[in-house]
Every structure is written in structure tokens, then in C-alpha cells.
Design a protein around this motif. Structure first.
Motif, mmCIF file in Angstrom:
data_model
loop_
_atom_site.group_PDB
_atom_site.id
_atom_site.type_symbol
_atom_site.label_atom_id
_atom_site.label_comp_id
_atom_site.label_asym_id
_atom_site.label_seq_id
_atom_site.Cartn_x
_atom_site.Cartn_y
_atom_site.Cartn_z
ATOM 1 N N ILE A 19 0.876 -1.166 0.000
ATOM 2 C CA ILE A 19 0.000 0.000 0.000
ATOM 3 C C ILE A 19 0.913 1.217 0.000
ATOM 4 N N VAL A 20 0.635 2.150 -0.892
ATOM 5 C CA VAL A 20 1.361 3.417 -0.883
ATOM 6 C C VAL A 20 0.317 4.517 -0.741
ATOM 7 N N GLY A 21 0.438 5.302 0.310
ATOM 8 C CA GLY A 21 -0.536 6.353 0.557
ATOM 9 C C GLY A 21 -0.074 7.681 -0.021
ATOM 10 N N VAL A 22 -1.043 8.503 -0.386
ATOM 11 C CA VAL A 22 -0.758 9.910 -0.670
ATOM 12 C C VAL A 22 -1.677 10.679 0.270
ATOM 13 N N ASN A 23 -1.082 11.259 1.298
ATOM 14 C CA ASN A 23 -1.893 11.833 2.367
ATOM 15 C C ASN A 23 -1.969 13.351 2.269
ATOM 16 N N LEU A 30 -0.431 13.764 10.120
ATOM 17 C CA LEU A 30 0.079 12.536 9.498
ATOM 18 C C LEU A 30 1.102 11.875 10.411
ATOM 19 N N VAL A 39 -1.371 4.296 10.691
ATOM 20 C CA VAL A 39 -0.917 4.153 9.306
ATOM 21 C C VAL A 39 0.403 3.392 9.361
ATOM 22 N N TRP A 41 1.967 1.902 6.593
ATOM 23 C CA TRP A 41 2.510 1.690 5.249
ATOM 24 C C TRP A 41 3.116 3.002 4.768
ATOM 25 N N PRO A 42 3.973 2.922 3.759
ATOM 26 C CA PRO A 42 4.621 4.151 3.296
ATOM 27 C C PRO A 42 3.617 5.170 2.755
ATOM 28 N N CYS A 43 3.878 6.408 3.068
ATOM 29 C CA CYS A 43 2.947 7.475 2.697
ATOM 30 C C CYS A 43 3.690 8.690 2.178
ATOM 31 N N PHE A 44 3.273 9.179 1.025
ATOM 32 C CA PHE A 44 3.762 10.484 0.599
ATOM 33 C C PHE A 44 3.029 11.546 1.401
ATOM 34 N N PHE A 45 3.793 12.524 1.882
ATOM 35 C CA PHE A 45 3.206 13.708 2.494
ATOM 36 C C PHE A 45 2.977 14.716 1.373
ATOM 37 N N ASP B 263 -3.276 4.851 -2.556
ATOM 38 C CA ASP B 263 -4.437 5.298 -1.785
ATOM 39 C C ASP B 263 -4.315 6.792 -1.462
ATOM 40 N N PHE B 265 -5.635 9.601 0.493
ATOM 41 C CA PHE B 265 -6.519 9.681 1.653
ATOM 42 C C PHE B 265 -6.150 10.868 2.535
#
Lengths: 117, 268
Positions: A19-23, A30, A39, A41-45, B263, B265
Motif C-alpha cells: 500500500i502506498v498512501g498519498v496523504n 500525518l 498508518v 505503510w509508506p505514505c507520501f506527504f 491510496d 486519503f
């Protein structure tokens, strides 16, 4: 939705899945989500803004927006929910597109013509 | 408002009921703010009657939204959701008013209201005809062009085309073209959508996407063009480069070879 994503990450940890998030939340929010292990999983800020650079470029205007990208990098699904059946199907696909018969992929592989990208 | 409601259900289905309520509220305020009636002294009888129906419906809707916002649990919300006020019961009266004097400014307002109230495309047909024939040059239409595409009624495209063809004002023309392009995009008519978005990108440099929006129509059209060219199902996903919350750089392509759930979100 977050609990469901956490359980997917957990359940599929031995599968070729990410899962790659874009938050779009502000940075501190965040950070709290990650620190509290909500959260995992890796997430773009994305600049703390629903109109951040990534969401803007990808023309996202309602949330959540979910894309499923297969092992070959092809977009297979986009909507405001997750098609879990398709996700599981994509995970089981030995190679690329489910729209092609599996044997086709086998043939390509055995001929060694796959680009390997 | 069923077509619009369907779009909202898609968002709601996942997890954010409160967001869907906010969306209804937003749409509703758009509708209300844009249906501005002329001042009392010059109002025709039809206008007054149309206005009083609108007010009645507005009051019902506002009361419902207040109740939804006050809900303390999802269960409470789910119980209230099917009780949202419907426009249906006012349709016969609005239709009579519209047809009694189709050229009256009030008929234009009624027609627009009927288009948004239509539960299927056929129900909007007469109202679209009257708007096209008598009300293309009206404040009612000028205000409606930003949200009419929400209706997802195919015939609304003809109304927008007719509006664009007669509109001398560049801002209004480009705004309507943007709406028309979005309708083609939603119908997966990519070729037509791309042609129109390109036109908007050329002409929309100094025009805000919506009132008070930071994004210009040029930027918005370019995002839509990027989506149509690169982000449809079957396309190779473009890479994303960015940073995580502590500033560490990473790329979407770091996960190449895996099935990726990308995702977008947030809980802002």
C-alpha cells in the motif's frame, strides 16, 4: 478504512503487495497517524493540502481515491473504494494482465522475450 | 437529484458518511446561491411562486442536514439517511409553473430546478428544451454552468453546447466548456473530452476554476488532460516522486514488481 488497510498489510505481508498512501493531512496530523501505528505503510506527504502537488497532478478531487496497479505497473482499477476481489486476483496472477490468458504469459516467459522491466 | 446522489453514494460506500453529508450540503448551497431571484419589486408572479417552492424545499433540506450533522453514531446516520427530503413531490407544481409561461424568468429558474430534480434523463427533457429555447442568456444559466455537469444527464451536454455557441463572454464560455469537457470525460468519450480540455487550457489562464478557487481553469484542464492521457485503466502508471512525513525521499517505482494499492486519503 484505516483498520481495514492495516489488516490487509498484515494479512498480505508475505505477498508481493504494497500500500502506498498519498496523504493530504497537515504534517503533524500525518505524523500522529504514523506514530500511533494507525498508518503502517509508506505514505507520501502531499504538502498538507488536498490540492497538494501529487493530488493535483493526478487530478484527485474526491477522497479516498484508490488505484490498483499490477505487477507490470499497469493501472487496473480506480475508484473511491477498493475492489478487493480484483486485488486478490492480481496478487495471484503469476505475471501481468488478467485480461490475457495465463498460458499466453507462460509462452512469453518460456521464449524469454519478456522485457524484464 | 438521484444522479447526483448516486455519485455521493460511491464516496459514502467506503467510510466517510460525514463527508457525503458535507457534499450534499455543498451541492445544495451551490444550487441555492446560484438561483438568485430578482428583487421583489420586479418579480413576476411565476417567479414568486417558484421561489416559495424553493424556499420550502430548502428549509426541509437544511433541517435534515442539521440533524445529520448532530448524529453521534454511524447507526444514527444510517437511519436518517433514507429520510433525506426529496424534490419529487414538488415536481408537478414546478412543471405546471414552467409550462404556463415558458418565457418568464421564473420558468427558467423552475426549469433549472427540474433538471436537478430529475430522477432519470427523460424527466429533464422538457425543462432542458425550455432552457435552450428561452433562457440561454440569463443569470440563471450563467450561474448554473459550474454545477450542471453534476446531473450526469447526457442531454445537458446539448444545453451546454447551445450556451457556449451564443456566449460572447470569454470567462463564461470557457467555464461552460470546462463543464462540458467533464461530462464527456465521465461518459468515457476521451477524444471529445481531450479536445475540449485543450481549448480550456488555452483560454483559461486567468479564470478561477470556481469562485474563490486558487486553481485556474488552465491548471484544472491540464490536470484533466494528464488524467485522460496517463491515468486511465490500462495505462502504465506514471511514477511519483515525493517525501514521507519526515522528509525522506521515495518513489512509487520503488515498489515496482508488486501489486500496489495507491491510496489518496486524508482526514483534514
Amino acid at each position: 478504512m484505516l483498520p481495514h488497510e492495516r489488516s490487509l498489510v498484515n494479512e498480505l505481508k508475505n505477498k508481493p503487495f504494497a500500500i502506498v498512501g498519498v496523504n493530504s493531512d497537515p504534517q503533524d496530523k500525518l505524523r500522529t497517524l504514523i506514530n500511533n501505528k494507525r498508518v503502517t505503510w509508506p505514505c507520501f506527504f502531499d504538502g498538507g493540502d488536498p490540492q497538494g502537488p501529487i493530488a493535483s497532478k493526478w487530478n484527485v478531487s474526491s477522497w479516498p481515491t484508490i488505484y490498483l496497479i499490477d505487477k507490470k505497473g499497469i493501472i487496473r482499477f480506480k475508484d473511491h473504494y477498493l475492489d478487493e476481489k480484483l486485488l486478490r486476483q492480481l496478487l495471484e496472477d503469476g505475471t501481468a494482465s488478467a485480461s490475457r490468458p495465463a498460458i499466453d504469459d507462460g509462452v512469453i516467459k518460456s521464449k524469454g522475450t519478456q522485457s524484464g522491466k | 437529484m438521484k444522479h447526483v446522489a448516486n455519485g455521493i453514494v460511491a464516496v459514502k460506500r467506503t467510510h466517510k458518511l460525514s463527508k457525503s453529508v458535507a457534499l450534499v450540503a455543498l451541492l445544495f448551497s451551490l444550487l441555492n446561491s446560484s438561483i438568485q431571484l430578482s428583487d421583489a419589486s420586479t418579480k413576476t408572479s411565476i417567479e414568486s411562486q417558484v421561489e416559495s417552492i424553493q424556499k420550502k424545499y430548502s428549509a426541509e433540506n437544511e433541517a435534515w442536514i442539521r440533524k445529520m450533522r448532530a448524529c453521534k453514531s454511524k447507526a444514527e446516520e444510517s437511519k436518517l439517511l433514507p429520510l433525506s427530503p426529496t424534490m419529487t413531490k414538488y415536481v408537478p407544481r414546478m412543471t405546471t409553473l414552467m409550462k404556463s409561461a415558458p418565457k418568464d424568468p421564473g420558468a427558467g429558474t423552475a426549469a433549472l430546478w427540474l433538471v436537478t430534480a430529475a430522477e432519470n434523463p427523460a424527466q429533464a427533457h422538457d425543462a432542458i428544451g425550455i432552457l435552450k429555447k428561452y433562457h440561454l442568456r440569463s443569470k440563471t444559466m450563467d450561474d448554473a454552468i459550474t454545477f450542471l455537469w453534476f446531473t450526469r444527464i447526457p442531454e445537458v451536454k446539448d444545453l451546454l453546447k447551445a450556451y457556449i455557441a451564443q456566449q460572447p463572454n470569454k470567462t463564461l464560455k470557457t467555464t461552460a466548456t470546462f463543464s462540458l469537457a467533464k461530462m464527456f470525460a465521465e461518459e468515457n468519450a476521451s477524444v471529445e473530452a481531450i479536445r475540449l480540455f485543450e481549448e480550456v487550457a488555452r483560454n483559461g489562464k486567468d479564470i478561477p476554476e470556481r469562485k474563490n478557487s486558487v486553481r485556474t481553469l488552465e491548471e484544472a484542464a491540464n490536470s484533466h488532460l494528464f488524467e485522460l492521457r496517463n491515468l486511465l485503466v490500462g495505462k502504465k502508471a506514471p511514477d511519483i516522486q515525493g517525501t514521507d512525513v519526515i522528509g525522506k525521499q521515495f518513489k512509487l517505482s520503488d515498489f515496482a514488481g508488486k501489486v500496489i494499492m495507491l491510496d489518496f486519503f486524508g482526514f483534514w
